[in-house]
Enzyme design. Structure first.
Site, PDB file in Angstrom:
ATOM      1  N   GLU A   8      -9.871   7.406   3.930  1.00 29.54           N
ATOM      2  CA  GLU A   8     -10.760   6.547   4.696  1.00 29.54           C
ATOM      3  C   GLU A   8     -10.118   5.175   4.753  1.00 29.54           C
ATOM      4  O   GLU A   8      -9.297   4.817   3.917  1.00 29.54           O
ATOM      5  CB  GLU A   8     -12.152   6.469   4.062  1.00 29.54           C
ATOM      6  CG  GLU A   8     -12.375   5.319   3.116  1.00 29.54           C
ATOM      7  CD  GLU A   8     -11.928   5.614   1.698  1.00 29.54           C
ATOM      8  OE1 GLU A   8     -11.876   6.793   1.313  1.00 29.54           O
ATOM      9  OE2 GLU A   8     -11.609   4.647   0.986  1.00 29.54           O
ATOM     10  N   SER A  62       1.524  -9.853  -1.313  1.00 32.07           N
ATOM     11  CA  SER A  62       1.149  -8.448  -1.081  1.00 32.07           C
ATOM     12  C   SER A  62       1.476  -7.919   0.306  1.00 32.07           C
ATOM     13  O   SER A  62       1.713  -6.727   0.465  1.00 32.07           O
ATOM     14  CB  SER A  62      -0.343  -8.249  -1.365  1.00 32.07           C
ATOM     15  OG  SER A  62      -1.133  -9.121  -0.579  1.00 32.07           O
ATOM     16  N   LYS A  98       0.806  -1.224   0.000  1.00 30.97           N
ATOM     17  CA  LYS A  98       0.000   0.000   0.000  1.00 30.97           C
ATOM     18  C   LYS A  98       0.840   1.276   0.000  1.00 30.97           C
ATOM     19  O   LYS A  98       0.431   2.297  -0.529  1.00 30.97           O
ATOM     20  CB  LYS A  98      -0.957  -0.001   1.186  1.00 30.97           C
ATOM     21  CG  LYS A  98      -2.133  -0.954   0.972  1.00 30.97           C
ATOM     22  CD  LYS A  98      -3.243  -0.698   1.967  1.00 30.97           C
ATOM     23  CE  LYS A  98      -4.476  -1.526   1.623  1.00 30.97           C
ATOM     24  NZ  LYS A  98      -4.281  -2.966   1.914  1.00 30.97           N
TER      25      LYS A  98
HETATM   26  C1  LIG Z   1      -5.146  -3.947   1.475  1.00 26.88           C
HETATM   27  C2  LIG Z   1      -4.496  -5.233   1.150  1.00 26.88           C
HETATM   28  C3  LIG Z   1      -4.946  -6.044   0.085  1.00 26.88           C
HETATM   29  C4  LIG Z   1      -6.152  -5.713  -0.730  1.00 26.88           C
HETATM   30  O1  LIG Z   1      -6.113  -4.499  -1.407  1.00 26.88           O
HETATM   31  P1  LIG Z   1      -5.850  -4.409  -2.986  1.00 26.88           P
HETATM   32  O2  LIG Z   1      -6.129  -2.997  -3.307  1.00 26.88           O
HETATM   33  O3  LIG Z   1      -6.784  -5.360  -3.654  1.00 26.88           O
HETATM   34  O4  LIG Z   1      -4.440  -4.797  -3.205  1.00 26.88           O
HETATM   35  C5  LIG Z   1      -4.240  -7.198  -0.201  1.00 26.88           C
HETATM   36  N1  LIG Z   1      -3.178  -7.584   0.533  1.00 26.88           N
HETATM   37  C6  LIG Z   1      -2.731  -6.844   1.579  1.00 26.88           C
HETATM   38  C7  LIG Z   1      -1.558  -7.326   2.349  1.00 26.88           C
HETATM   39  C8  LIG Z   1      -3.377  -5.648   1.915  1.00 26.88           C
HETATM   40  O5  LIG Z   1      -2.927  -4.929   2.962  1.00 26.88           O
END
Ligand SMILES: *Cc1c(COP(=O)(O)O)cnc(C)c1O
Length: 394
Positions: A112, A378, A90
């Protein structure tokens, strides 16, 4: 012109656009007119890339997962976004947007947040830049996500509860939009995924595209090809997937797999599998796939992972699904939790539960032994420790 890049009017096929209240028009229009030229400035790129390197810790490794590869009989690489500062992808986006906000002369940042991850990433870059930060969060989410609320406060942000409606993410969004309407000149609204009115989905996808740029060059070094056979990523709003897919969108020989949360099962009434359950509608200023009742009320989504618990997907993903460019797979809580634990045991990496959904695809889909499969890792699972503990009774 690629059919997967946003059109002049902000559309991907029939999805996207900017369906916003009249009073928000000047704010969004200011951004739309300026974002491309600002991002393209060499001084912007220099500052953005320098912060990604020195502050976020990029490039993140493209790690060959040997034991996982042996188990599933394919060449599996993990793109380690979990190693980014703050523990997930993020921050790539919030760094980009705060630099944009500064160049537009904004001094006050609003955001938000649902689970609090985007709130933390925003509070982090506001501290870094010395800008005032206000994060709207549903009252119920504030109770559920106490550690992230504490993080935001420690980072100097003000967390304002949204006390209307279901007191969750969509109510926080309404509050943030109200704030932006009331403070059009000094305030910048940082959105956390590839959602919202044009130009947000395109802007966020561009900031996250660093992920696939790095995959391409790292794969070239490690495997002698820039193109994997598959890229797999989980989808909440869709930003980490958009970033991991971006450079491959027009390369049809690269299979794109988007993984949604099925929750207790797609037909259980407790799910977040928008590509299956969604119908076309407008959320957050964008025309996209949306979980809704017959009379158009947004349905509360459900997933064990807070980050996938979103009732829509971004317009790019709605389009990728519509034209079949990406394969959408829905994974239940149970399969995700099992896959998450498997990665702990096979690779010594505790993944975020969002990411665990992407790993669960390995058990659902047959790959060839020569296939190069890149999974976008992610985020890390530290934030999810309590959920893991309660689920497995550790
Ligand atoms: C917020 C988050 C997501 C989901 O958000 P996307 O906008 O779909 O990427 C996925 N994995 C992690 C670790 C997150 O913090």
């Amino acid at each position: 012109m690629s059919q997967f890049k946003v059109s002049e009017k902000g559309f991907y096929g029939k999805f996207g656009g900017a369906f916003i209240p009249e009073m928000l028009y000047p704010n969004v229009e200011e951004l739309r007119i300026q974002y491309l030229s600002i991002i393209a400035e060499s001084s912007f790129q220099e500052e953005y890339l320098n912060l990604l390197e020195q502050y976020v810790g990029r490039p993140t490794p493209l790690y060959f997962a040997k034991r996982l590869s042996e188990k599933y009989n394919a060449k599996i690489y993990l793109k380690r976004e979990d190693l980014c500062h703050t523990g997930a992808h993020k921050i790539n986006n919030t760094i980009g947007q705060i630099l944009l906000a500064k160049r537009l002369g904004k001094t006050r940042i609003i955001a938000e947040t649902g689970a609090g991850q985007h709130g933390v990433a925003t509070a982090t870059v506001c501290a870094l830049m010395g800008l005032k930060c206000i994060v709207y969060m549903g009252e119920i989410d504030i109770e559920r996500q106490a550690p992230n609320v504490a993080r935001m406060k420690m980072l100097g942000a003000e967390v304002r509860p949204a006390i209307s409606g279901s007191k969750t993410l969509k109510d926080a969004t309404n509050e943030a939009i109200r704030d932006w309407i009331n403070n059009p000149t000094d305030t910048f609204y940082i959105i956390g995924s590839v959602v919202g009115p044009h130009p947000y989905p395109d802007m966020v996808a561009k900031f996250q595209s660093i992920i696939s740029k790095e995959i391409k060059s790292q794969l070239h070094t490690q495997e002698g090809t820039k193109f994997p056979n598959y890229v797999i990523a989980c989808v909440g709003g869709g930003s980490n997937a958009a970033g991991a897919f971006y450079e491959f969108l027009d390369d049809e020989h690269v299979g794109l797999i988007a993984v949604e949360a099925a929750g207790h099962g797609v037909d259980s009434g407790e799910s977040a599998a928008t590509s299956v359950l969604g119908k076309i509608g407008i959320i957050h200023g964008s025309k996209t796939l949306l979980m809704q009742t017959d009379d158009g009320q947004i349905t509360e989504p459900y997933s064990i992972s807070a980050g996938l618990d979103y009732p829509g997907v971004g317009p790019l993903h709605a389009h990728l699904n519509d034209v079949g460019r990406a394969e959408f797979i829905a994974i239940t809580d149970e399969d995700a939790m099992k896959a998450g634990l498997e990665i702990c045991n096979l690779e010594g990496i505790i993944p975020a539960i969002e990411t665990a959904h992407a790993f669960a695809v390995l058990d659902k889909k047959q790959f060839n032994p020569t296939d190069i499969v890149v999974i976008n890792l992610s985020g890390r699972g530290d934030k999810d420790l309590n959920t893991y503990i309660n689920y497995f009774n550790f």
